[in-house]
Scaffold this motif. Structure first.
Motif, PDB file in Angstrom:
ATOM      1  N   UNK A 160       0.726  -1.452   0.155  1.00  0.00           N
ATOM      2  CA  UNK A 160      -0.127  -0.142  -0.263  1.00  0.00           C
ATOM      3  C   UNK A 160       0.850   1.268   0.416  1.00  0.00           C
ATOM      4  N   UNK A 161       2.380   0.952   0.179  1.00  0.00           N
ATOM      5  CA  UNK A 161       3.021   2.301  -0.082  1.00  0.00           C
ATOM      6  C   UNK A 161       3.248   2.783  -1.473  1.00  0.00           C
ATOM      7  N   UNK A 162       2.693   4.116  -1.027  1.00  0.00           N
ATOM      8  CA  UNK A 162       2.663   4.999  -2.879  1.00  0.00           C
ATOM      9  C   UNK A 162       3.756   6.300  -2.507  1.00  0.00           C
ATOM     10  N   UNK A 163       5.059   6.786  -3.413  1.00  0.00           N
ATOM     11  CA  UNK A 163       4.966   6.689  -4.637  1.00  0.00           C
ATOM     12  C   UNK A 163       6.138   5.090  -4.902  1.00  0.00           C
ATOM     13  N   UNK A 164       7.047   5.105  -3.833  1.00  0.00           N
ATOM     14  CA  UNK A 164       7.516   3.804  -4.721  1.00  0.00           C
ATOM     15  C   UNK A 164       7.962   2.324  -3.310  1.00  0.00           C
ATOM     16  N   UNK A 165       6.625   2.168  -3.585  1.00  0.00           N
ATOM     17  CA  UNK A 165       6.446   0.737  -2.969  1.00  0.00           C
ATOM     18  C   UNK A 165       7.538  -0.022  -2.312  1.00  0.00           C
ATOM     19  N   UNK A 166       7.834   0.848  -0.978  1.00  0.00           N
ATOM     20  CA  UNK A 166       8.953   0.694   0.098  1.00  0.00           C
ATOM     21  C   UNK A 166       7.782  -0.151   1.110  1.00  0.00           C
ATOM     22  N   UNK A 167       9.437  -0.959   1.764  1.00  0.00           N
ATOM     23  CA  UNK A 167       8.932  -2.037   3.294  1.00  0.00           C
ATOM     24  C   UNK A 167       9.475  -0.448   3.633  1.00  0.00           C
ATOM     25  N   UNK A 168       8.489  -0.526   5.251  1.00  0.00           N
ATOM     26  CA  UNK A 168       9.856  -0.284   6.244  1.00  0.00           C
ATOM     27  C   UNK A 168      11.530   0.084   6.825  1.00  0.00           C
ATOM     28  N   UNK A 169      11.372  -1.143   6.179  1.00  0.00           N
ATOM     29  CA  UNK A 169      13.121  -1.188   6.519  1.00  0.00           C
ATOM     30  C   UNK A 169      13.714   0.218   5.489  1.00  0.00           C
ATOM     31  N   UNK A 170      13.289  -0.424   4.144  1.00  0.00           N
ATOM     32  CA  UNK A 170      12.926   0.419   2.690  1.00  0.00           C
ATOM     33  C   UNK A 170      13.060   2.245   3.088  1.00  0.00           C
ATOM     34  N   UNK A 171      12.183   2.617   4.092  1.00  0.00           N
ATOM     35  CA  UNK A 171      11.779   3.923   4.208  1.00  0.00           C
ATOM     36  C   UNK A 171      12.589   4.752   5.481  1.00  0.00           C
ATOM     37  N   UNK A 172      13.416   3.764   6.137  1.00  0.00           N
ATOM     38  CA  UNK A 172      14.229   4.103   7.530  1.00  0.00           C
ATOM     39  C   UNK A 172      15.967   4.238   6.200  1.00  0.00           C
ATOM     40  N   UNK A 173      16.327   3.399   5.589  1.00  0.00           N
ATOM     41  CA  UNK A 173      17.093   3.707   4.943  1.00  0.00           C
ATOM     42  C   UNK A 173      16.707   4.279   3.310  1.00  0.00           C
ATOM     43  N   UNK A 174      15.450   4.771   3.106  1.00  0.00           N
ATOM     44  CA  UNK A 174      15.507   5.691   2.334  1.00  0.00           C
ATOM     45  C   UNK A 174      16.423   5.216   0.689  1.00  0.00           C
ATOM     46  N   UNK A 175      15.741   3.639   0.925  1.00  0.00           N
ATOM     47  CA  UNK A 175      16.316   2.938  -0.300  1.00  0.00           C
ATOM     48  C   UNK A 175      15.361   2.440  -1.152  1.00  0.00           C
ATOM     49  N   UNK A 176      15.572   2.756  -1.938  1.00  0.00           N
ATOM     50  CA  UNK A 176      13.782   1.169  -3.163  1.00  0.00           C
ATOM     51  C   UNK A 176      14.980   0.241  -3.807  1.00  0.00           C
ATOM     52  N   UNK A 177      13.877  -0.708  -3.940  1.00  0.00           N
ATOM     53  CA  UNK A 177      14.144  -2.150  -4.776  1.00  0.00           C
ATOM     54  C   UNK A 177      13.187  -2.262  -5.964  1.00  0.00           C
ATOM     55  N   UNK A 178      14.870  -2.013  -6.829  1.00  0.00           N
ATOM     56  CA  UNK A 178      13.760  -1.798  -8.379  1.00  0.00           C
ATOM     57  C   UNK A 178      14.429  -3.448  -8.729  1.00  0.00           C
ATOM     58  N   UNK A 179      14.075  -3.463 -10.407  1.00  0.00           N
ATOM     59  CA  UNK A 179      14.565  -4.545 -11.069  1.00  0.00           C
ATOM     60  C   UNK A 179      15.620  -3.790 -11.952  1.00  0.00           C
ATOM     61  N   UNK A 180      16.781  -4.976 -12.321  1.00  0.00           N
ATOM     62  CA  UNK A 180      17.648  -4.552 -12.915  1.00  0.00           C
ATOM     63  C   UNK A 180      17.410  -4.395 -14.535  1.00  0.00           C
ATOM     64  N   UNK A 181      17.894  -3.404 -14.953  1.00  0.00           N
ATOM     65  CA  UNK A 181      17.554  -3.612 -16.452  1.00  0.00           C
ATOM     66  C   UNK A 181      19.037  -4.509 -17.154  1.00  0.00           C
ATOM     67  N   UNK A 182      18.392  -5.124 -17.921  1.00  0.00           N
ATOM     68  CA  UNK A 182      19.614  -6.042 -18.603  1.00  0.00           C
ATOM     69  C   UNK A 182      19.635  -5.578 -20.453  1.00  0.00           C
TER      70      UNK A 182
END
Length: 182
Positions: A160-182
């Motif tokens: 339910x997180x918008x816009x970056x679909x972050x988990x709580x540990x992503x929010x704490x660390x200011x990160x996102x998890x992205x697909x690797x574009x090959x």
């Protein structure tokens, strides 16, 4: 029978995009990567902790002749407690080494590599450093030890997180998890 004008065929909405323009990982991809990583960490921990439990359970049995006279001894309980504490500490260390030090090299664990995912700082151009990964680790693993059901809430948060679909540990660390574009 009268038909209305034919419109364009339905197309799925575009994948969410991270701040750096990379497509964000889906819940399913992240979950599968987490399962793979959990299996790896679990197997390594199992291999390293088997000798600890072997000595914790069989060492008191080797001294069983001392207990035949009916006297109570705290040694078996102490051995079990020390083994449990050693396994707990070893689990924390192995998890840290895998999710911080190993992931520091490329932003990927083995599970993330298999699922073509990468951890990225939310600020484009900022390098992924140890401090960021330690914050992720502290929320995802250490805080979850002390707060019941935090690990479940943390994992589901991205649904339910918008816009970056972050988990709580992503929010704490200011990160996102992205697909690797090959």
């Amino acid at each position: 029978m009268q038909q209305g004008p034919a419109g364009p065929p339905w197309t799925p909405p575009p994948a969410p995009i991270g701040p750096s323009g990379d497509p964000l990982a889906t819940f399913g991809d992240r979950f599968l990567a987490y399962l793979i990583d959990g299996l790896i960490v679990g197997l390594v921990t199992l291999v390293l902790t088997c000798p600890i439990f072997f000595f914790a359970f069989f060492l008191p049995l080797m001294n069983a002749e001392n207990y035949d006279n009916g006297e109570f001894s705290a040694f078996p309980f102490l051995a079990f407690f020390l083994a449990y504490a050693a396994v707990f500490a070893l689990q924390i260390i192995i998890t840290y080494l895998y999710f911080v030090e190993y992931q520091l090299r490329s932003g990927q664990t083995v599970g993330k590599r298999v699922m073509s995912l990468r951890v990225l700082p939310i600020q484009p151009g900022r390098p992924l450093d140890r401090g960021i990964l330690v914050r992720r680790y502290l929320v995802q693993f250490v805080a979850a030890i002390f707060v019941p059901f935090l690990n479940i809430l943390d994992g589901l948060w991205q649904l339910w997180d918008k816009p970056f679909q972050q988990t709580l540990h992503d929010k704490a660390a200011e990160t996102v998890v992205a697909k690797v574009v090959q």
